[in-house]
Design a protein around this motif. Structure first.
Motif, short mmCIF file in Angstrom:
data_model
loop_
_atom_site.label_atom_id
_atom_site.label_comp_id
_atom_site.label_asym_id
_atom_site.label_seq_id
_atom_site.Cartn_x
_atom_site.Cartn_y
_atom_site.Cartn_z
N GLN A 1 55.76 70.88 65.50
CA GLN A 1 55.93 71.16 66.92
C GLN A 1 56.59 69.99 67.65
OE1 GLN A 1 55.60 73.86 68.47
NE2 GLN A 1 54.15 75.16 67.37
N LEU A 2 56.18 68.78 67.32
CA LEU A 2 56.74 67.61 67.98
C LEU A 2 58.21 67.41 67.64
CD1 LEU A 2 53.84 65.02 67.64
CD2 LEU A 2 54.89 65.77 69.79
N GLU A 3 58.55 67.59 66.36
CA GLU A 3 59.93 67.34 65.93
C GLU A 3 60.93 68.24 66.63
OE1 GLU A 3 59.61 67.69 61.70
OE2 GLU A 3 59.26 65.53 61.42
N LYS A 4 60.47 69.38 67.14
CA LYS A 4 61.35 70.30 67.85
C LYS A 4 61.69 69.82 69.25
CE LYS A 4 58.86 74.08 67.18
NZ LYS A 4 58.49 75.51 67.21
N ILE A 5 60.87 68.90 69.80
CA ILE A 5 61.09 68.48 71.19
C ILE A 5 61.39 66.99 71.35
CG2 ILE A 5 59.68 70.35 72.14
CD1 ILE A 5 57.41 68.34 72.49
N LEU A 6 61.29 66.21 70.26
CA LEU A 6 61.57 64.78 70.36
C LEU A 6 63.06 64.52 70.53
CD1 LEU A 6 59.20 63.24 67.63
CD2 LEU A 6 58.83 63.43 70.10
N TYR A 7 63.40 63.48 71.28
CA TYR A 7 64.79 63.09 71.46
C TYR A 7 65.25 62.31 70.23
CZ TYR A 7 64.31 64.28 76.43
OH TYR A 7 64.11 64.93 77.61
N GLU A 8 66.22 62.85 69.53
CA GLU A 8 66.70 62.23 68.29
C GLU A 8 67.29 60.84 68.58
OE1 GLU A 8 69.70 63.27 64.54
OE2 GLU A 8 69.42 64.70 66.19
N GLY A 9 66.89 59.87 67.77
CA GLY A 9 67.41 58.53 67.88
C GLY A 9 66.59 57.61 68.76
N VAL A 10 65.80 58.19 69.67
CA VAL A 10 64.99 57.34 70.56
C VAL A 10 63.49 57.64 70.47
CG1 VAL A 10 66.83 56.89 72.21
CG2 VAL A 10 65.39 58.91 72.50
N GLU A 11 63.15 58.74 69.84
CA GLU A 11 61.74 59.10 69.65
C GLU A 11 61.54 59.55 68.21
OE1 GLU A 11 61.00 60.82 74.19
OE2 GLU A 11 61.22 62.19 72.51
N SER A 12 60.50 59.05 67.56
CA SER A 12 60.28 59.46 66.18
C SER A 12 58.83 59.28 65.77
CB SER A 12 61.18 58.65 65.23
OG SER A 12 60.90 57.28 65.34
N ILE A 13 58.42 60.10 64.82
CA ILE A 13 57.09 59.97 64.21
C ILE A 13 57.25 59.01 63.05
CG2 ILE A 13 55.22 61.18 63.02
CD1 ILE A 13 56.21 63.74 64.53
N VAL A 14 56.66 57.84 63.16
CA VAL A 14 56.91 56.79 62.17
C VAL A 14 55.74 56.58 61.21
CG1 VAL A 14 58.61 55.58 63.57
CG2 VAL A 14 56.20 55.04 63.86
N TYR A 15 54.53 57.01 61.56
CA TYR A 15 53.38 56.84 60.66
C TYR A 15 52.45 58.04 60.77
CZ TYR A 15 54.69 51.96 59.98
OH TYR A 15 55.38 50.82 59.66
N GLU A 16 51.80 58.34 59.64
CA GLU A 16 50.75 59.37 59.62
C GLU A 16 49.54 58.80 58.88
OE1 GLU A 16 51.81 63.34 58.48
OE2 GLU A 16 53.88 63.13 59.20
N PHE A 17 48.37 59.07 59.42
CA PHE A 17 47.12 58.59 58.82
C PHE A 17 46.21 59.78 58.55
CE2 PHE A 17 48.66 55.36 61.83
CZ PHE A 17 48.81 54.27 60.98
N ASN A 18 45.49 59.69 57.40
CA ASN A 18 44.57 60.78 57.07
C ASN A 18 43.11 60.40 57.32
OD1 ASN A 18 44.05 59.03 54.98
ND2 ASN A 18 44.83 60.37 53.36
N SER A 19 42.89 59.27 57.99
CA SER A 19 41.52 58.91 58.38
C SER A 19 41.56 57.95 59.56
CB SER A 19 40.75 58.26 57.21
OG SER A 19 40.96 56.87 57.14
N GLY A 20 40.53 58.02 60.39
CA GLY A 20 40.45 57.14 61.54
C GLY A 20 40.30 55.69 61.15
N LYS A 21 39.54 55.43 60.10
CA LYS A 21 39.33 54.05 59.65
C LYS A 21 40.65 53.41 59.22
CE LYS A 21 34.48 53.92 58.22
NZ LYS A 21 33.55 53.64 57.11
N ARG A 22 41.46 54.16 58.48
CA ARG A 22 42.75 53.63 58.04
C ARG A 22 43.67 53.37 59.23
NH1 ARG A 22 41.95 57.56 53.94
NH2 ARG A 22 41.55 56.60 51.91
N ALA A 23 43.64 54.28 60.19
CA ALA A 23 44.49 54.11 61.38
C ALA A 23 44.09 52.86 62.16
CB ALA A 23 44.37 55.34 62.28
N ALA A 24 42.80 52.69 62.42
CA ALA A 24 42.34 51.53 63.19
C ALA A 24 42.63 50.23 62.46
CB ALA A 24 40.85 51.67 63.48
N SER A 25 42.40 50.22 61.15
CA SER A 25 42.65 49.01 60.36
C SER A 25 44.13 48.64 60.38
CB SER A 25 42.18 49.23 58.92
OG SER A 25 42.51 48.12 58.10
#
Length: 237
Positions: A20-44
């Motif tokens: 859903q996000l990739e359909k509305i993000l501005y190419e070149g200036v907005e991007s999904i750069v990381y994905e986490f599968n747990s809150g602990k990993r994200a916070a760390s």
């Protein structure tokens, strides 16, 4: 550039939100750069990489550590990260505001709701653009609030950025850095650019910031002293 991360322990949910996000993000200036599968990993990870993420979509109902617990942990070291909670249960919404969350979206994400949220975030980013300094080095891309920067100094082809907590190094020219940060910073030497609001004392040949004396050159002394004195007395440049 708006750097986005997703955190959800369900792969299908992450995929659906990313789609859903990739359909509305501005190419070149907005991007999904990381994905986490747990809150602990994200916070760390976020604790070790300050400034690399601007916006985090954080699932509330995760098994190992809930999104609410993760957000509270993140706020211990980062008050500026924009957090949007993702939840299947609207009952959790009001709890999210005590963590300084920007907003929430319900699963599955409504395309129009997501579009409105991103437009609001873009307006916020535009309003705050002048108050941040962004740079890139071997550790990644960083964006720091200008008020947190004490001073810059150059060393050959490198520029060092100094805050109260840490020093960063990147390739650039001090002249270009000065143009980006604007009038709140004053050139006191060919090699030094200081945050006027961080200066504690001005002497005949140096300024003091956080107890550290930085040299002031004869060529720049008169103009720099006037600017710094006005700033210290609360006047405009």
């Amino acid at each position: 550039m708006l750097r986005i991360a997703l955190c959800d322990d369900e792969t299908k949910a992450r995929d659906a939100l990313r789609f859903q996000l990739e359909k509305i993000l501005y190419e070149g200036v907005e991007s999904i750069v990381y994905e986490f599968n747990s809150g602990k990993r994200a916070a760390s990870w976020l604790a070790k990489h300050p400034g690399e993420i601007d916006l985090l979509f954080l699932d509330v109902e995760m098994k190992e550590q809930s999104g609410m617990e993760t957000a509270l942990e993140i706020r211990k070291f980062n008050r500026k990260l924009m957090i949007v909670f993702v939840t299947g249960y609207p009952d959790y919404v009001f709890d999210g505001y005590r963590t300084g969350a920007l907003d929430y979206i319900l699963k599955p994400a409504d395309p129009e709701r997501l579009r409105e949220l991103m437009e609001r975030i873009r307006r916020m980013e535009q309003e705050q653009a002048d108050a941040f300094f962004a740079f890139h080095n071997i550790d990644g891309t960083f964006k720091l609030a200008c008020r947190d920067i004490l001073y810059f100094y150059s060393e050959k082809r490198l520029v060092h950025l100094v805050t109260a907590e840490k020093e960063y190094t990147f390739y650039d020219k001090l002249d270009l850095v000065a143009a980006k940060v604007g009038n709140d910073f004053v050139r006191i030497h060919q090699r030094y650019l200081v945050n006027a609001s961080a200066v504690e004392h001005i002497s005949a040949s140096a300024v003091t910031i956080s107890g550290i004396q930085l040299p002031m050159s004869r060529a720049l002394k008169e103009e720099a002293s006037k600017k710094l004195a006005r700033a210290m007395l609360g006047g405009a440049f």
